[in-house]
Design a protein around this motif. Structure first.
Motif, mmCIF file in Angstrom:
data_model
loop_
_atom_site.group_PDB
_atom_site.id
_atom_site.type_symbol
_atom_site.label_atom_id
_atom_site.label_comp_id
_atom_site.label_asym_id
_atom_site.label_seq_id
_atom_site.Cartn_x
_atom_site.Cartn_y
_atom_site.Cartn_z
ATOM 1 N N ASP A 111 -28.565 19.497 10.027
ATOM 2 C CA ASP A 111 -27.952 17.963 9.745
ATOM 3 C C ASP A 111 -29.108 17.023 10.274
ATOM 4 O O ASP A 111 -29.312 16.028 9.517
ATOM 5 C CB ASP A 111 -26.715 17.707 10.243
ATOM 6 C CG ASP A 111 -25.290 18.999 9.942
ATOM 7 O OD1 ASP A 111 -25.732 18.988 8.725
ATOM 8 O OD2 ASP A 111 -24.524 18.872 10.619
ATOM 9 N N ALA A 114 -32.255 17.068 8.270
ATOM 10 C CA ALA A 114 -31.984 16.532 6.944
ATOM 11 C C ALA A 114 -31.958 14.969 7.004
ATOM 12 O O ALA A 114 -32.353 14.195 6.473
ATOM 13 C CB ALA A 114 -30.568 17.093 6.376
ATOM 14 N N THR A 117 -35.441 13.905 7.660
ATOM 15 C CA THR A 117 -36.471 14.287 6.531
ATOM 16 C C THR A 117 -35.988 12.768 5.832
ATOM 17 O O THR A 117 -37.039 12.117 4.955
ATOM 18 C CB THR A 117 -36.093 15.245 5.993
ATOM 19 O OG1 THR A 117 -36.357 16.300 6.751
ATOM 20 C CG2 THR A 117 -36.708 15.676 4.547
ATOM 21 N N GLU A 118 -34.737 12.615 5.209
ATOM 22 C CA GLU A 118 -34.192 11.268 4.271
ATOM 23 C C GLU A 118 -34.666 10.303 5.018
ATOM 24 O O GLU A 118 -35.304 9.239 4.200
ATOM 25 C CB GLU A 118 -32.797 11.383 4.193
ATOM 26 C CG GLU A 118 -32.183 10.028 3.581
ATOM 27 C CD GLU A 118 -32.648 9.922 2.148
ATOM 28 O OE1 GLU A 118 -33.006 8.810 1.701
ATOM 29 O OE2 GLU A 118 -33.244 11.042 1.469
#
Length: 178
Positions: A111, A114, A117-118
């Protein structure tokens, strides 16, 4: 009759077999409640065996081990109860950041990756560049000023935590591999 030896699996089996819907005697919940009311933590619960667990690298180098403290069952149960109560309080009052991933159920390193990265992708898309700084502070918790950290807690928790952490005993016994 030979001497009786109580093993940890005997304790686990006995605890697992307890019926939570039955009445209890003067131990258990009342003992834990007494600890909370008097801000004390029994000294026998502060005793722990230290088991060195090898990290990667040369096993002849002592710095390639991290210690695991093996504490009493009663201490584990009490700390587990406190952990759940404190976490419930923090959750109900929205005192945990959504960006807090460590030690939270349902929040994994995946999580966090992610999210990062976003965040980096949107920054690069919107501004054409992105920057990141990563810190890996060796033995970070060992370097924290614990008295100052405890002083930031509400008095109830700081008194209990101080009682829990004071006069902890660690014998110099190495346990066999499990």
């Amino acid at each position: 009759m030979p001497s009786i030896k109580v093993l940890r699996n005997n304790v686990f089996r006995a605890l697992a077999g307890l019926n939570p819907w039955k009445a209890y005697g003067p131990d258990g919940a009342k003992l834990f409640q007494l600890c909370l009311l008097t801000f004390t933590f029994p000294s026998c619960w502060k005793f722990a065996y230290i088991q060195p667990v090898p990290k990667k690298g040369d096993h002849s180098n002592p710095s390639n081990y991290h210690p695991i403290a093996l504490i009493s069952c009663m201490s584990k149960i009490f700390q587990s109860i406190l952990n759940r109560k404190i976490f419930k309080h923090l959750s109900l009052h929205n005192l945990l950041s959504d960006c807090q991933y460590g030690f939270r159920q349902g929040h994994s390193i995946g999580d966090l990756l992610a999210f990062l990265t976003e965040s980096w992708s949107s920054s690069f898309r919107d501004f054409g560049e992105t920057f990141a700084a990563a810190l890996d502070i060796q033995k970070a918790f060992d370097r924290v000023w614990h008295k100052a950290l405890i002083s930031k807690l509400p008095s109830y928790f700081s008194i209990l935590l101080s009682a829990t952490l004071s006069q902890v005993s660690f014998p110099t016994i190495l346990l066999q591999q499990w």
